[in-house]
Design a protein around this motif. Sequence first.
Motif, PDB file in Angstrom:
ATOM      1  N   SER A 169      -5.011  -6.882   9.609  1.00  0.00           N
ATOM      2  CA  SER A 169      -5.215  -7.855  10.678  1.00  0.00           C
ATOM      3  C   SER A 169      -3.923  -8.186  11.417  1.00  0.00           C
ATOM      4  CB  SER A 169      -5.816  -9.143  10.101  1.00  0.00           C
ATOM      5  OG  SER A 169      -4.968  -9.676   9.087  1.00  0.00           O
ATOM      6  N   ASP A 170      -2.777  -8.005  10.737  1.00  0.00           N
ATOM      7  CA  ASP A 170      -1.503  -8.340  11.375  1.00  0.00           C
ATOM      8  C   ASP A 170      -0.923  -7.186  12.180  1.00  0.00           C
ATOM      9  OD1 ASP A 170      -0.799  -6.650   9.342  1.00  0.00           O
ATOM     10  OD2 ASP A 170       0.493  -8.064   8.282  1.00  0.00           O
ATOM     11  N   GLY A 171      -1.667  -6.093  12.289  1.00  0.00           N
ATOM     12  CA  GLY A 171      -1.212  -4.977  13.097  1.00  0.00           C
ATOM     13  C   GLY A 171      -0.249  -4.037  12.414  1.00  0.00           C
ATOM     14  N   ARG A 172       0.071  -4.296  11.143  1.00  0.00           N
ATOM     15  CA  ARG A 172       0.977  -3.392  10.430  1.00  0.00           C
ATOM     16  C   ARG A 172       0.292  -2.053  10.188  1.00  0.00           C
ATOM     17  NH1 ARG A 172       2.698  -5.354   5.011  1.00  0.00           N
ATOM     18  NH2 ARG A 172       0.694  -6.434   4.986  1.00  0.00           N
ATOM     19  N   PRO A 173       1.088  -0.985   9.995  1.00  0.00           N
ATOM     20  CA  PRO A 173       0.471   0.305   9.641  1.00  0.00           C
ATOM     21  C   PRO A 173      -0.374   0.189   8.381  1.00  0.00           C
ATOM     22  CG  PRO A 173       2.775   0.588  10.234  1.00  0.00           C
ATOM     23  CD  PRO A 173       2.540  -0.896  10.154  1.00  0.00           C
ATOM     24  N   VAL A 217       0.848  -1.197   0.000  1.00  0.00           N
ATOM     25  CA  VAL A 217       0.000   0.000   0.000  1.00  0.00           C
ATOM     26  C   VAL A 217       0.879   1.241   0.000  1.00  0.00           C
ATOM     27  CG1 VAL A 217      -1.801   1.286   1.210  1.00  0.00           C
ATOM     28  CG2 VAL A 217      -1.810  -1.215   1.250  1.00  0.00           C
ATOM     29  N   LEU A 218       0.807   1.997  -1.076  1.00  0.00           N
ATOM     30  CA  LEU A 218       1.433   3.315  -1.130  1.00  0.00           C
ATOM     31  C   LEU A 218       0.320   4.343  -1.056  1.00  0.00           C
ATOM     32  CD1 LEU A 218       4.411   4.432  -3.333  1.00  0.00           C
ATOM     33  CD2 LEU A 218       2.620   6.002  -2.649  1.00  0.00           C
ATOM     34  N   PRO A 234      -0.620   5.134  10.941  1.00  0.00           N
ATOM     35  CA  PRO A 234      -0.869   5.520   9.544  1.00  0.00           C
ATOM     36  C   PRO A 234       0.131   5.004   8.527  1.00  0.00           C
ATOM     37  CG  PRO A 234       0.079   7.351  10.754  1.00  0.00           C
ATOM     38  CD  PRO A 234      -0.122   6.249  11.748  1.00  0.00           C
ATOM     39  N   TYR A 235       1.422   4.907   8.876  1.00  0.00           N
ATOM     40  CA  TYR A 235       2.410   4.573   7.855  1.00  0.00           C
ATOM     41  C   TYR A 235       3.619   3.881   8.478  1.00  0.00           C
ATOM     42  CZ  TYR A 235       3.338   9.414   9.413  1.00  0.00           C
ATOM     43  OH  TYR A 235       3.504  10.562  10.158  1.00  0.00           O
ATOM     44  N   ALA A 236       4.275   3.057   7.627  1.00  0.00           N
ATOM     45  CA  ALA A 236       5.474   2.332   8.063  1.00  0.00           C
ATOM     46  C   ALA A 236       6.749   3.033   7.628  1.00  0.00           C
ATOM     47  CB  ALA A 236       5.454   0.909   7.511  1.00  0.00           C
ATOM     48  N   THR A 237       6.715   3.649   6.451  1.00  0.00           N
ATOM     49  CA  THR A 237       7.901   4.314   5.903  1.00  0.00           C
ATOM     50  C   THR A 237       7.506   5.667   5.345  1.00  0.00           C
ATOM     51  OG1 THR A 237       8.979   2.221   5.337  1.00  0.00           O
ATOM     52  CG2 THR A 237       9.736   4.175   4.172  1.00  0.00           C
ATOM     53  N   LEU A 238       8.306   6.677   5.668  1.00  0.00           N
ATOM     54  CA  LEU A 238       8.112   8.016   5.113  1.00  0.00           C
ATOM     55  C   LEU A 238       9.310   8.350   4.231  1.00  0.00           C
ATOM     56  CD1 LEU A 238       6.733  10.228   8.029  1.00  0.00           C
ATOM     57  CD2 LEU A 238       5.485   9.211   6.129  1.00  0.00           C
ATOM     58  N   ILE A 239       9.039   8.715   2.982  1.00  0.00           N
ATOM     59  CA  ILE A 239      10.081   9.095   2.034  1.00  0.00           C
ATOM     60  C   ILE A 239       9.875  10.561   1.681  1.00  0.00           C
ATOM     61  CG2 ILE A 239      11.147   8.598  -0.192  1.00  0.00           C
ATOM     62  CD1 ILE A 239       9.944   5.799  -0.029  1.00  0.00           C
ATOM     63  N   THR A 240      10.956  11.305   1.695  1.00  0.00           N
ATOM     64  CA  THR A 240      10.890  12.747   1.470  1.00  0.00           C
ATOM     65  C   THR A 240      11.723  13.136   0.256  1.00  0.00           C
ATOM     66  OG1 THR A 240      10.690  13.090   3.850  1.00  0.00           O
ATOM     67  CG2 THR A 240      11.265  15.001   2.521  1.00  0.00           C
ATOM     68  N   HIS A 241      11.167  13.965  -0.601  1.00  0.00           N
ATOM     69  CA  HIS A 241      11.945  14.505  -1.724  1.00  0.00           C
ATOM     70  C   HIS A 241      12.047  16.021  -1.606  1.00  0.00           C
ATOM     71  CE1 HIS A 241       8.466  16.155  -3.923  1.00  0.00           C
ATOM     72  NE2 HIS A 241       7.829  15.041  -3.650  1.00  0.00           N
ATOM     73  N   GLY A 242      13.049  16.564  -2.313  1.00  0.00           N
ATOM     74  CA  GLY A 242      13.276  17.994  -2.282  1.00  0.00           C
ATOM     75  C   GLY A 242      12.538  18.720  -3.397  1.00  0.00           C
ATOM     76  N   MET A 243      12.920  19.961  -3.620  1.00  0.00           N
ATOM     77  CA  MET A 243      12.324  20.794  -4.656  1.00  0.00           C
ATOM     78  C   MET A 243      13.037  20.565  -5.987  1.00  0.00           C
ATOM     79  SD  MET A 243      11.986  24.424  -2.655  1.00  0.00           S
ATOM     80  CE  MET A 243      11.502  25.243  -4.188  1.00  0.00           C
ATOM     81  N   VAL A 244      12.373  20.942  -7.080  1.00  0.00           N
ATOM     82  CA  VAL A 244      12.995  20.929  -8.397  1.00  0.00           C
ATOM     83  C   VAL A 244      13.393  22.358  -8.750  1.00  0.00           C
ATOM     84  CG1 VAL A 244      12.741  20.338 -10.824  1.00  0.00           C
ATOM     85  CG2 VAL A 244      11.563  18.978  -9.093  1.00  0.00           C
ATOM     86  N   LEU A 245      14.695  22.567  -8.932  1.00  0.00           N
ATOM     87  CA  LEU A 245      15.237  23.873  -9.285  1.00  0.00           C
ATOM     88  C   LEU A 245      15.637  23.879 -10.756  1.00  0.00           C
ATOM     89  CD1 LEU A 245      17.608  24.194  -6.186  1.00  0.00           C
ATOM     90  CD2 LEU A 245      15.222  24.921  -6.360  1.00  0.00           C
ATOM     91  N   ASP A 246      15.915  25.053 -11.296  1.00  0.00           N
ATOM     92  CA  ASP A 246      16.409  25.077 -12.663  1.00  0.00           C
ATOM     93  C   ASP A 246      17.857  24.585 -12.675  1.00  0.00           C
ATOM     94  OD1 ASP A 246      18.157  27.142 -12.015  1.00  0.00           O
ATOM     95  OD2 ASP A 246      17.094  28.679 -13.119  1.00  0.00           O
ATOM     96  N   GLN A 247      18.439  24.449 -13.857  1.00  0.00           N
ATOM     97  CA  GLN A 247      19.744  23.788 -13.936  1.00  0.00           C
ATOM     98  C   GLN A 247      20.887  24.653 -13.378  1.00  0.00           C
ATOM     99  OE1 GLN A 247      19.786  22.822 -18.075  1.00  0.00           O
ATOM    100  NE2 GLN A 247      20.848  24.682 -18.676  1.00  0.00           N
TER     101      GLN A 247
END
Length: 984
Positions: free
Chosen positions: A586-590, A76-77, A620-633
């Motif tokens: 049922s297994d208690g996972r997030p 589940v994502l 609510p969740y097992a893993t949190l993944i964070t990304h940054g902003m998109v800048l110009d080159q």
Amino acid sequence: MNFWASSQKCRSRTYGLGVRYSSTVDNHAFSKSLLLPKTSFALRSNPMETEARLRARTCTDLYQWQSKNVERPEFVLHDGPPYANGNLHMGHALNKILKDIINRFHLLRGRRVQYIPGWDCHGLPIENKALLELGEDSASLPPLAIRHAAHKTALREIDTQREQFQRLGIMADWSNETTYRTIDHSYQMRQLRVFQNMVQNDLVYRRYRPVHFSPSSRSALAEAELVYKDDHVSHSVFVAFELQSGSLDALPAGPIQLLVWTTTPWTLTANMAIAVHPDLVYVVLRRGDDLPLLIVAKERMDALAGILGPVDIVAEISGSELVGAAYTAIFAPLCPGLSALKVIPAPHVTAASGTGLVHCAPAHGAEDYNAFRALGLSGEIVCHVGGAGEFTGAVLDTVGEAGKVLVGEAVLDGGSRKVVDLLKEVGALVKIQRIKHRYPYDWRTNQPIIMTSTSQWFANLDAIKADALAALDAVSFVPALSRARLTAFVQLRDEWCISRQRVWGVPIPALHHIPTDTAVLDSSTLEHILGILDEKGIEYWWEGPAEEFVPPALREEGAGVWRKGTDTMDVWFDSGTAWAMLNERSDGRPRADVCLEGSDQHRGWFQSQLLTAVASNASPYATLITHGMVLDQTGKKMSKSLGNVTSPMTVVSGGPNPKTEPVYGADILRFWVGTVDYWNDTYLGPVVLAQAAEAVRKIRNTARFILGNVGSVETRARMERVPREGLSLADKYIMHELYALEQTALEGYTQYNFAKVVAALSNFATSSLSALYFDISKDGLYANALNSVERRAVVTVLEQVLTTMNFIMAPIVPHLAEEIHEAFRETEASVFTTPWMTLDSEWHDPKANEEMKMLLRLRNAVLAGLESARGDKKIKSSLEAEVELLIPELEEPSAFVDLLQREESFLKTLFITSDATLIDEGSLGTASPEWVYLSTMSIPSSSDEDLSIRIRPAQLEKCSRCWTFTRQASDPLCPRCTSVAKLS
């Protein structure tokens, strides 16, 4: 399609100049007997056509198929809802593509994926857009008209974004029935049930206290709705308050003033105390014979020198001794009869700025408010600010009739300036300074906010903070350092202002008792109200009569006694309860295995999910993944005003100028996402996109070479594969490299490090395959007999290489993977319907790797010699050369020499020369003049022994079929081609 016709021409140019063969031999006479590559797989694809053709197969149809047919454990994502307002920007693309890469990987590994796209639909921007389109303002329209218009706007924006997300190749069921929207009835009812549960657990209360308030939105804001600007300009003031004579016996006789500094002059009308720190030392200063004495913190004297001028210290006094001293209200000259105010202790006072004495207006500052609460003084808070951020008539209570100039003035604009004028009038202004400093703004309107007291609904976070922090201990964070960020935000919060003064949102269904002006919000009234709303819809809160929502137990006083509350919920509460739509496990996972959003969501959605879930005893969740902003080159933030915005749809479909904005298609954008360290801010522009396109082109050509040589499904079905023991050293080496690539890819995907996957894949395709294996295998693939062991061995390897590579690339460039799968398997079934079967560990072959690395070192030395001979115009190509390796007499056995002797027949293939032989150095005399290159290479594991390398032009004639110089002058073909020709 014989796509190697162009290669044949190139090969003629490369090998056909200056070579020695009979002019009567036709160079192309035997070309039809060669097994030249043939494939329908195009050299280049039209991404618009190809991706449109494959979109249903690899997106919607695939998601629906796997939902019904994959039986393995569910992954589940949970999708954080983007705001339904405007076209997608590059941050949206980065976010959704990262999620899709993860989902597709888990599907390939045999898990059923649950991914339900969502949209956040309430809030001011949608409301403002709807009003703008109507040409009205909120004050001129009834609530239902605003809500209907905003609802229509949100649905339109969702349709636009949905179509654009699909063009990015995002696998999901995109129908309305299988996405979630915070305006859906079922969603809103779940949200209200979560709210009811929090009310039942005494976590929701109403309080009159200072909150972040946006005059531009006319609503309270949560901390997560603020952005801070470092260049805000304020007009700060130094103000003197008169200490009442006799207030402190320890002080000298005569007039004494308390010097205070503030950046918000408009709050001075609500001054209720001056705060000092009990542990600080304060000084009484004389500035001149005719001026009152001044009190400031001793540590601030140097910093205030420019304000104070020459001074003498008359006395010192501790902060604790100042506590309780009385002073005259600052506007008492304008409003006689004002009571004296007191100096109070407060822990937030420091000597780091200002004067060490702090003006306290508990209606306009959380620290001031908390200081008053700690002293039991917060019962009657003075506030003169209205719902539009303007001074109300109540300001006359502390400023007198002179305050009429303030009434109706915006406190951040004209009101602040006029307060300064009044300070001058009463002689309290010591200095005014223009300063640039960090200040909070409304993230929606981009306008400054104020702190002011209003009656709001709050969630008590103190009661659940410990549980929330404990829940975070069980969460995995990517990157790991983001744990500290979210933890810090949760630790710093004591309460959450969840009410907003807007029409467009989910109502806080509270009843207000008109005679006593009190609000009623409890589980029993909510049960009655929610039952009505569930049956008649959320809109009925605005449509239905108040009496209908009053439960029987409260109806005794008759009609007209109750009114419905007009507050709506914070949009972070809306989206933060999205976890409630996921099934409890049922297994208690997030409920969610992964949530992935931008780093700003540590203050927003990550936090609101955690808090509402913990309040409901959910995980609510097992893993949190964070990304940054998109800048110009160049590293700048993308901005329309700077003209540096790269739109994802422009990348996919092209822009007005094809030269600068070509049609790249979704896979190029997705590949770029796969290359970046997304947990940091990333860079994107024309150069970066061109590099991504070139990298994908190389991978495509790698696949095309393999498809052209392995033959059709029918041909492969008749072919007998060569077992591992029958493979050559080069074959085993490539399989070892392929195994290593697959392990790296599995590790990268599992660790959510997709750049690791892409780097390994690209390196394998360009270095291991194109620059080596393909180069040395072409001769055997084209010229050997179809069923020869050597050719079947290479095809056996190429089949596995393409299969494994396609699984590795599929999550990142699904359209290309589908194209390859379609051409390779000759099927219209998706590549993702076949589980990724990993290579057996037998292909991990350190010995083959070590041996091949030794031979490659020798190859580099020989290629350097061939290049030198070519530069001296002794040969035109490597096939015109022969190589002899002179082995010295060694005192100790050499594994390298043993390897050379075992692989002697392979050396000419490795060097791409017409011959390569080993010769004992002791059996030779001096070198003959025919040698055009002489060199040496140290023998591995031998400190002082060298291998001699000699290169000369090939001694035999060029074979008209395979173009190697292995033909006797009297024969039409070389021995190999003669035997193959007989077989054919």
